[in-house]
Design a protein around this motif. Sequence first.
Motif, PDB file in Angstrom:
ATOM      1  N   LEU A 200       0.851  -1.181   0.000  1.00 11.49           N
ATOM      2  CA  LEU A 200       0.000   0.000   0.000  1.00 11.49           C
ATOM      3  C   LEU A 200       0.889   1.233   0.000  1.00 11.49           C
ATOM      4  CD1 LEU A 200      -2.896   1.160   0.335  1.00 11.49           C
ATOM      5  CD2 LEU A 200      -2.546   0.982   2.804  1.00 11.49           C
ATOM      6  N   ALA A 201       0.712   2.110  -0.985  1.00 10.92           N
ATOM      7  CA  ALA A 201       1.498   3.343  -1.082  1.00 10.92           C
ATOM      8  C   ALA A 201       0.596   4.536  -0.796  1.00 10.92           C
ATOM      9  CB  ALA A 201       2.105   3.477  -2.465  1.00 10.92           C
ATOM     10  N   LYS A 202       1.061   5.416   0.065  1.00  2.00           N
ATOM     11  CA  LYS A 202       0.303   6.620   0.439  1.00  2.00           C
ATOM     12  C   LYS A 202       1.166   7.839   0.179  1.00  2.00           C
ATOM     13  CE  LYS A 202      -3.295   4.789   2.797  1.00  2.00           C
ATOM     14  NZ  LYS A 202      -4.692   5.158   2.612  1.00  2.00           N
ATOM     15  N   VAL A 203       0.544   8.881  -0.352  1.00  2.00           N
ATOM     16  CA  VAL A 203       1.216  10.155  -0.566  1.00  2.00           C
ATOM     17  C   VAL A 203       0.348  11.235   0.069  1.00  2.00           C
ATOM     18  CG1 VAL A 203       2.031  11.801  -2.297  1.00  2.00           C
ATOM     19  CG2 VAL A 203       2.274   9.343  -2.702  1.00  2.00           C
ATOM     20  N   PHE A 204       1.015  12.109   0.813  1.00  2.00           N
ATOM     21  CA  PHE A 204       0.322  13.190   1.514  1.00  2.00           C
ATOM     22  C   PHE A 204       1.008  14.516   1.202  1.00  2.00           C
ATOM     23  CE2 PHE A 204       0.133   9.338   4.049  1.00  2.00           C
ATOM     24  CZ  PHE A 204      -1.207   9.203   4.358  1.00  2.00           C
ATOM     25  N   PRO A 205       0.460  15.320   0.284  1.00  2.53           N
ATOM     26  CA  PRO A 205       0.974  16.675   0.103  1.00  2.53           C
ATOM     27  C   PRO A 205       0.375  17.552   1.200  1.00  2.53           C
ATOM     28  CG  PRO A 205      -0.716  16.186  -1.535  1.00  2.53           C
ATOM     29  CD  PRO A 205      -0.565  14.957  -0.672  1.00  2.53           C
ATOM     30  N   ILE A 206       1.217  18.098   2.062  1.00  4.91           N
ATOM     31  CA  ILE A 206       0.734  18.780   3.259  1.00  4.91           C
ATOM     32  C   ILE A 206       1.134  20.256   3.256  1.00  4.91           C
ATOM     33  CG2 ILE A 206       0.775  18.834   5.774  1.00  4.91           C
ATOM     34  CD1 ILE A 206      -0.524  16.299   4.782  1.00  4.91           C
ATOM     35  N   PRO A 207       0.186  21.156   2.969  1.00  6.96           N
ATOM     36  CA  PRO A 207       0.465  22.575   3.134  1.00  6.96           C
ATOM     37  C   PRO A 207       0.422  22.935   4.626  1.00  6.96           C
ATOM     38  CG  PRO A 207      -1.755  22.263   2.262  1.00  6.96           C
ATOM     39  CD  PRO A 207      -1.139  20.901   2.406  1.00  6.96           C
ATOM     40  N   LEU A 208       1.403  23.700   5.050  1.00 10.41           N
ATOM     41  CA  LEU A 208       1.517  24.091   6.461  1.00 10.41           C
ATOM     42  C   LEU A 208       1.047  25.529   6.657  1.00 10.41           C
ATOM     43  CD1 LEU A 208       5.133  22.728   6.904  1.00 10.41           C
ATOM     44  CD2 LEU A 208       3.054  21.626   7.748  1.00 10.41           C
ATOM     45  N   LYS A 209       0.682  25.849   7.877  1.00 11.58           N
ATOM     46  CA  LYS A 209       0.376  27.238   8.210  1.00 11.58           C
ATOM     47  C   LYS A 209       1.657  28.063   8.035  1.00 11.58           C
ATOM     48  CE  LYS A 209      -3.284  26.051  11.455  1.00 11.58           C
ATOM     49  NZ  LYS A 209      -3.695  25.980  12.866  1.00 11.58           N
TER      50      LYS A 209
ATOM     51  N   ILE B 277       1.305  13.191  15.372  1.00 13.74           N
ATOM     52  CA  ILE B 277       0.794  13.521  14.042  1.00 13.74           C
ATOM     53  C   ILE B 277      -0.655  14.006  14.102  1.00 13.74           C
ATOM     54  CG2 ILE B 277       0.346  12.673  11.695  1.00 13.74           C
ATOM     55  CD1 ILE B 277       3.351  13.045  12.449  1.00 13.74           C
ATOM     56  N   SER B 278      -1.572  13.182  14.581  1.00 15.99           N
ATOM     57  CA  SER B 278      -2.959  13.657  14.650  1.00 15.99           C
ATOM     58  C   SER B 278      -3.154  14.626  15.810  1.00 15.99           C
ATOM     59  CB  SER B 278      -3.953  12.499  14.710  1.00 15.99           C
ATOM     60  OG  SER B 278      -3.730  11.680  15.825  1.00 15.99           O
ATOM     61  N   GLY B 279      -2.154  14.728  16.663  1.00 19.57           N
ATOM     62  CA  GLY B 279      -2.186  15.694  17.755  1.00 19.57           C
ATOM     63  C   GLY B 279      -1.459  16.972  17.380  1.00 19.57           C
ATOM     64  N   LYS B 280      -0.192  17.060  17.697  1.00 21.43           N
ATOM     65  CA  LYS B 280       0.595  18.290  17.533  1.00 21.43           C
ATOM     66  C   LYS B 280       0.764  18.714  16.072  1.00 21.43           C
ATOM     67  CE  LYS B 280       3.199  17.393  21.748  1.00 21.43           C
ATOM     68  NZ  LYS B 280       4.533  17.096  22.318  1.00 21.43           N
ATOM     69  N   PHE B 281       1.106  17.775  15.179  1.00 22.85           N
ATOM     70  CA  PHE B 281       1.337  18.117  13.775  1.00 22.85           C
ATOM     71  C   PHE B 281       0.065  18.652  13.122  1.00 22.85           C
ATOM     72  CE2 PHE B 281       1.772  17.145   9.246  1.00 22.85           C
ATOM     73  CZ  PHE B 281       3.020  17.690   8.976  1.00 22.85           C
ATOM     74  N   ALA B 282      -1.078  18.083  13.460  1.00 19.81           N
ATOM     75  CA  ALA B 282      -2.348  18.500  12.859  1.00 19.81           C
ATOM     76  C   ALA B 282      -2.633  19.978  13.105  1.00 19.81           C
ATOM     77  CB  ALA B 282      -3.484  17.641  13.394  1.00 19.81           C
ATOM     78  N   ASP B 283      -2.131  20.524  14.191  1.00 19.20           N
ATOM     79  CA  ASP B 283      -2.342  21.947  14.483  1.00 19.20           C
ATOM     80  C   ASP B 283      -1.511  22.859  13.581  1.00 19.20           C
ATOM     81  OD1 ASP B 283      -4.120  21.321  16.527  1.00 19.20           O
ATOM     82  OD2 ASP B 283      -2.589  21.421  18.088  1.00 19.20           O
ATOM     83  N   LEU B 284      -0.557  22.296  12.836  1.00 21.05           N
ATOM     84  CA  LEU B 284       0.357  23.088  12.011  1.00 21.05           C
ATOM     85  C   LEU B 284      -0.027  23.108  10.535  1.00 21.05           C
ATOM     86  CD1 LEU B 284       3.741  21.807  13.497  1.00 21.05           C
ATOM     87  CD2 LEU B 284       2.333  23.728  14.272  1.00 21.05           C
ATOM     88  N   ILE B 285      -1.033  22.323  10.144  1.00 25.24           N
ATOM     89  CA  ILE B 285      -1.358  22.194   8.721  1.00 25.24           C
ATOM     90  C   ILE B 285      -2.606  22.987   8.357  1.00 25.24           C
ATOM     91  CG2 ILE B 285      -0.280  19.927   8.705  1.00 25.24           C
ATOM     92  CD1 ILE B 285      -3.049  18.684   8.405  1.00 25.24           C
ATOM     93  N   THR B 286      -2.723  23.293   7.060  1.00 29.15           N
ATOM     94  CA  THR B 286      -3.918  23.996   6.588  1.00 29.15           C
ATOM     95  C   THR B 286      -4.900  23.051   5.907  1.00 29.15           C
ATOM     96  OG1 THR B 286      -2.903  24.574   4.472  1.00 29.15           O
ATOM     97  CG2 THR B 286      -2.671  26.162   6.265  1.00 29.15           C
ATOM     98  N   GLU B 287      -4.379  21.900   5.426  1.00 31.34           N
ATOM     99  CA  GLU B 287      -5.235  20.947   4.726  1.00 31.34           C
ATOM    100  C   GLU B 287      -4.603  19.565   4.793  1.00 31.34           C
ATOM    101  OE1 GLU B 287      -7.187  20.429   0.263  1.00 31.34           O
ATOM    102  OE2 GLU B 287      -5.493  21.778   0.541  1.00 31.34           O
ATOM    103  N   PHE B 288      -5.445  18.543   4.917  1.00 36.16           N
ATOM    104  CA  PHE B 288      -4.960  17.164   4.934  1.00 36.16           C
ATOM    105  C   PHE B 288      -5.472  16.465   3.688  1.00 36.16           C
ATOM    106  CE2 PHE B 288      -5.454  12.659   5.952  1.00 36.16           C
ATOM    107  CZ  PHE B 288      -4.169  12.361   6.345  1.00 36.16           C
TER     108      PHE B 288
END
Length: 98
Positions: A2-11, A76-87
């Motif tokens: 299973l391959a996953k790609v996540f382009p993550i824009p940050l605040k 990730i779903s805790g601290k990192f999630a507060d830093l992103i604009t979109e998942f």
Amino acid sequence: MLAKVFPIPLKPGKQAEAERLVHEFAPLGPGQEDGTLSFRVYRDPAKPDFLLFVEHFADQAAYDAHTGSAAYKELISGKFADLITEFVEIDHELVVGL
């Protein structure tokens, strides 16, 4: 596999903090998981406040274990999630591999 790609824009201005969290997470989460085959995070020098995650898992159960781990929930779903604009989560299927 299973391959996953996540382009993550940050605040704005959160690149360094996001990278610090990814460095902290890698050995605690993916580094301890048998079913995580690869965990790579890239920065684009021409695009600030953006990370690209490329991850490979043995199967869906391995991915579920990864996202259900204590390290993932805290960092990730805790601290990192507060830093992103979109998942955005994109599944890929391997066509050719060398």
